[in-house]
Motif scaffolding. Structure first.
Motif, PDB file in Angstrom:
ATOM      1  N   PRO A   1       0.802  -1.225   0.000  1.00  0.00           N
ATOM      2  CA  PRO A   1       0.000   0.000   0.000  1.00  0.00           C
ATOM      3  C   PRO A   1       0.838   1.280   0.000  1.00  0.00           C
ATOM      4  CG  PRO A   1      -0.860  -1.567   1.584  1.00  0.00           C
ATOM      5  CD  PRO A   1       0.460  -2.098   1.141  1.00  0.00           C
ATOM      6  N   VAL A   2       1.946   1.284   0.761  1.00  0.00           N
ATOM      7  CA  VAL A   2       2.749   2.511   0.837  1.00  0.00           C
ATOM      8  C   VAL A   2       3.407   2.817  -0.504  1.00  0.00           C
ATOM      9  CG1 VAL A   2       4.819   3.542   1.864  1.00  0.00           C
ATOM     10  CG2 VAL A   2       3.148   2.403   3.326  1.00  0.00           C
ATOM     11  N   VAL A   3       4.055   1.823  -1.105  1.00  0.00           N
ATOM     12  CA  VAL A   3       4.683   2.037  -2.414  1.00  0.00           C
ATOM     13  C   VAL A   3       3.620   2.415  -3.453  1.00  0.00           C
ATOM     14  CG1 VAL A   3       5.919   0.909  -4.304  1.00  0.00           C
ATOM     15  CG2 VAL A   3       6.663   0.561  -1.944  1.00  0.00           C
ATOM     16  N   THR A   4       2.468   1.748  -3.375  1.00  0.00           N
ATOM     17  CA  THR A   4       1.384   2.013  -4.332  1.00  0.00           C
ATOM     18  C   THR A   4       0.854   3.430  -4.198  1.00  0.00           C
ATOM     19  OG1 THR A   4       0.732  -0.316  -4.337  1.00  0.00           O
ATOM     20  CG2 THR A   4      -0.899   1.273  -5.096  1.00  0.00           C
ATOM     21  N   ILE A   5       0.629   3.879  -2.960  1.00  0.00           N
ATOM     22  CA  ILE A   5       0.046   5.213  -2.784  1.00  0.00           C
ATOM     23  C   ILE A   5       1.056   6.291  -3.173  1.00  0.00           C
ATOM     24  CG2 ILE A   5       0.598   5.909  -0.399  1.00  0.00           C
ATOM     25  CD1 ILE A   5      -2.898   5.879  -1.954  1.00  0.00           C
ATOM     26  N   VAL A   6       2.350   6.037  -2.925  1.00  0.00           N
ATOM     27  CA  VAL A   6       3.384   6.986  -3.360  1.00  0.00           C
ATOM     28  C   VAL A   6       3.397   7.071  -4.884  1.00  0.00           C
ATOM     29  CG1 VAL A   6       5.872   7.372  -3.495  1.00  0.00           C
ATOM     30  CG2 VAL A   6       4.835   6.744  -1.314  1.00  0.00           C
ATOM     31  N   ALA A   7       3.387   5.901  -5.536  1.00  0.00           N
ATOM     32  CA  ALA A   7       3.374   5.883  -6.999  1.00  0.00           C
ATOM     33  C   ALA A   7       2.100   6.530  -7.536  1.00  0.00           C
ATOM     34  CB  ALA A   7       3.486   4.442  -7.503  1.00  0.00           C
ATOM     35  N   GLY A   8       0.963   6.266  -6.867  1.00  0.00           N
ATOM     36  CA  GLY A   8      -0.308   6.844  -7.299  1.00  0.00           C
ATOM     37  C   GLY A   8      -0.319   8.359  -7.186  1.00  0.00           C
TER      38      GLY A   8
END
Length: 746
Positions: free
Chosen positions: A412-419
């Motif tokens: 979730p953290v990597v995804t939300i940063v990328a998002g």
């Protein structure tokens, strides 16, 4: 043209409410089953309504105090005079959604159990369509409230005559004489944004109170019933069983509904406010930027209805088939919303860059959901690994569960940063910062645009859980309980996925609200003469309209080298942990009282274990109700008081630090708690399927301990954190005028 398109917004909201009514009436036509099933459902219904009535009385008193406070601030000239009314409407509709969703759920559980007596598909259909009532009332009332406020402010308050001559409300200036068309839209969206504080306040009380209630009952029922007495889950001999079933409704239906209502409204309103503040926009172009998130939400409602009718399964369905049945509905709605957005981009209602931002938001939501499923479903190694550790004992079960929760945060953290970066970049943020943050807001709108069906998959879970409890207590045939267990396990996975989705959308919404906070500071600097003049002199500007985000960053020194911002950052991170500690200890205290009561009844009421005496269910319901009402007040008020104090003491820089620290620490901690709790729950169920010795084994007892520890993780503290993040931001936005006028530092 613009006026004609506006009507799509209220019409879509009314369509959602109409389908909510249709789904409710359809569910009520289903048979509630035997007299025993009806009696059990009535006990749960009465307990749930009694709790909600008690909660609304407490929340009503808090709202009364806050309305008076906001009224005083308006009289002092550091608050918009419409804010107290907007605050009330936000809280009212949030509470109404929770009430209607919970009422539906308490009527649906016995009917879902009876439907499962006929077939798995019928049980799924009754439970899911009943969950869809919650989804439809949330998006329906949310968008209707937004549409009514927008129409009132745009057509009644900010008329051409008022722009020229000014307008006062209750003797307080609201529209200043000579207000420009561009500034008019900024004022409208800023006013609308504040009703999100009412929704957030109500949501936090609903989430915290409901979470404490449900977990006090659940922990008491499990520890004494399952572990000490060795009786099955939902056994009618357990005095805490009814309270446990009531808790599923007040926590996971009413609480979740209020939670996502404020996320939904917050994302739309923050994006509209950012659209109004885009530099250089006037007339129809500015109006498009403001209305676009509302239009997307309106289209999302229509497509959510389509998605609900796509959910069905076969009698021979496996757990994966059931999950795929729900994914067809949610995935189908998401694909259709992308097609609709492409049409909007083609007709220049949004840019292709914003279309890319929405794709980034939707993709982030899907990835976070799938990551959550991987770490919480018993079909995958993490949860199976926890079940394997249960063979070694209670301690290793707890250690492995916490480790799985911590490790699961990386997706979730990597995804939300990328998002965030993708949404910012697609919208043109690397050349225009304002466009970039508008794109981040739109990513949140895109993620929540099909909330009608997404929330249906979440509300479906507690209905299925209650259906299983009803089947057990009514002594229905074994195959009925097997079907409800299959639906319940699916509900656990969708609930964990839904919580991941909720915290992901909260992160994007909070980012957009943080940018909206800076726009609110710009607005209030223009209304507080001495502070505004100091800003203009320091920046060398002649007008606030010429100021951009970099001017505010420089003026308030929003860098890590500013001790005010750094101090706020630490306090924001601390808030997430202190808040979780308070809610967990609250569950512990309430659960302790429940455990003692259940033990007393087993000890003193002869014939309970033989099934010849009826437990005193009402006493357990009363303990959970009293405990939740007492324990929810301090943590909830903390989220309101701290941002105000930080604003008054540390100023704008301190508030920015507080919100950034709360967002980053709160997001990561919420994911960890959510996934650890979900994994423990399903590890226990994995053992109950016959693995590692099955029910009654030492591994099962360790699994129950893990599930018990995980209960406040996933159903109280974790879900409450995403509201904490947004409520602190909302309070900061609403109190921006107070911060500008009276802060000690800055």
């Amino acid at each position: 043209m613009m006026n004609s398109i506006f009507w799509l917004i209220p019409i879509s909201s009314l369509i959602a409410l109409s389908f909510a009514w249709i789904f409710f009436k359809s569910m009520m036509k289903e048979s509630e089953g035997t007299d025993k099933m009806k009696e059990i459902a009535q006990h749960v219904r009465e307990g749930a309504m009694a709790y909600l009535s008690s909660q609304y009385k407490v929340v009503g008193k808090v709202f009364l105090v806050l309305v008076v406070l906001l009224g005083v601030l308006a009289y002092m000239g550091v608050q918009n005079p419409f804010v107290p009314i907007a605050f009330l409407t936000g809280g009212f509709f949030s509470g109404l959604c929770g009430y209607l969703g919970m009422k539906t759920a308490t009527y649906a559980s016995a009917r879902a159990a009876n439907g499962a007596s006929n077939s798995l598909n019928r049980g799924l259909k009754v439970a899911f369509r009943s969950g869809a009532v919650m989804g439809m009332v949330v998006v329906g009332f949310g968008l209707l409230d937004i549409a009514l406020w927008f129409y009132f402010l745009n057509e009644v308050v900010f008329t051409p005559d008022h722009l020229v001559n000014g307008f006062s409300f209750l003797g307080l200036d609201f529209v200043h004489a000579g207000t420009t068309e561009h500034h008019k839209m900024v004022e409208i969206t800023a006013t609308m944004l504040t009703f999100g504080m009412g929704a957030s306040t109500q949501a936090l009380f609903a989430r915290v109170g409901g979470g404490i209630y449900t977990k006090a009952a659940d922990v008491g029922a499990d520890l004494v019933g399952k572990v000490e007495a060795g009786i099955p889950e939902d056994d009618p001999r357990n005095p805490a069983t009814i309270a446990d079933n009531v808790g599923d409704n007040v926590g996971d239906v009413a609480g979740m509904g209020a939670d996502l209502y404020e996320s939904y409204c917050g994302s739309i309103l923050a994006t509209a406010a950012l659209g109004a503040a885009l530099p250089g926009l006037t007339g129809d172009i500015q109006m498009k930027a403001v209305m676009a998130p509302m239009i997307v939400a309106a289209i999302g409602i229509l497509l959510s209805v389509v998605g609900v009718f796509m959910v069905r399964t076969k009698e021979s369905a496996t757990q994966k088939n059931l999950l795929n049945a729900l994914l067809i509905g949610t995935g189908g709605s998401s694909v259709l919303i992308l097609i609709a957005l492409a049409v909007l981009a083609y007709f220049d209602w949004i840019t292709w860059g914003i279309f890319g931002s929405v794709i980034a938001g939707l993709a982030a939501g899907v990835i976070i959901g799938q990551g959550t499923e991987y770490y919480t479903s018993d079909e995958y190694k993490p949860t199976q690994g926890i079940a394997g550790q249960a063979v070694q004992g209670h301690a290793t079960t707890i250690i492995d569960g916490i480790a799985v929760g911590m490790f699961s945060t990386w997706i979730p953290v990597v995804t939300i940063v990328a998002g965030i970066i993708a949404a910012f970049g697609f919208a043109g943020g690397f050349t225009s910062f304002s466009q970039g943050v508008y794109g981040i807001g739109f990513a949140a709108v895109g993620m929540l645009s099909t909330l009608g069906i997404t929330l249906a998959t979440d509300a479906f879970g507690p209905i299925a859980d209650n259906a299983g409890g009803n089947a057990e207590m009514a002594h229905l045939p074994k195959e009925v309980r097997e079907r409800t267990d299959a639906l319940d396990m699916l509900g656990n996975t969708t609930a964990a996925t839904g919580k991941g989705f909720a915290i992901g959308s909260a992160a994007l919404t909070a980012m957009a609200l943080l940018a909206a906070y800076m726009e609110e500071i710009r607005l209030w600097l223009g209304k507080v003469p001495e502070k505004g003049q100091a800003f203009l002199e320091a920046t060398g500007l002649t007008s606030f309209a010429d100021a951009n985000i970099k001017d505010f960053v420089s003026y308030y020194d929003l860098s890590l080298f500013n001790p005010m911002l750094l101090g706020g950052l630490f306090i924001g991170a601390m808030m997430a942990f202190v808040f979780c500690a308070m809610t967990m200890k609250a569950v512990g205290r309430a659960a302790g009282a429940m455990v003692e009561e259940v033990r007393r009844q087993f000890r003193e009421i002869a014939g309970i274990m033989e099934g010849t005496a009826t437990p005193e269910y009402a006493k357990c319901v009363a303990i959970s109700t009293k405990g939740a009402q007492r324990e929810m007040i301090v943590p909830s008020l903390l989220a309101i008081i701290v941002p105000i104090l930080i604003g008054l003491i540390l100023g704008v820089a301190g508030v920015v630090g507080l919100l950034a620290g709360g967002l980053t620490a709160g997001f990561t901690l919420a994911v960890m708690l959510n996934n650890a709790g979900g994994a423990w729950d399903n590890a226990k169920k994995y053992i109950e399927k016959g693995h590692h010795g099955g029910k009654g084994s030492e591994a099962h007892k360790a699994g129950v301990t893990g599930d018990t520890v995980g209960d406040p993780f996933k159903d109280t503290s974790g879900p409450s954190l995403n509201i904490l993040i947004k409520l602190m931001t909302m309070v900061s936005v609403v109190m921006a005028g107070l911060t500008v006028a009276y802060s000690i530092f800055g």
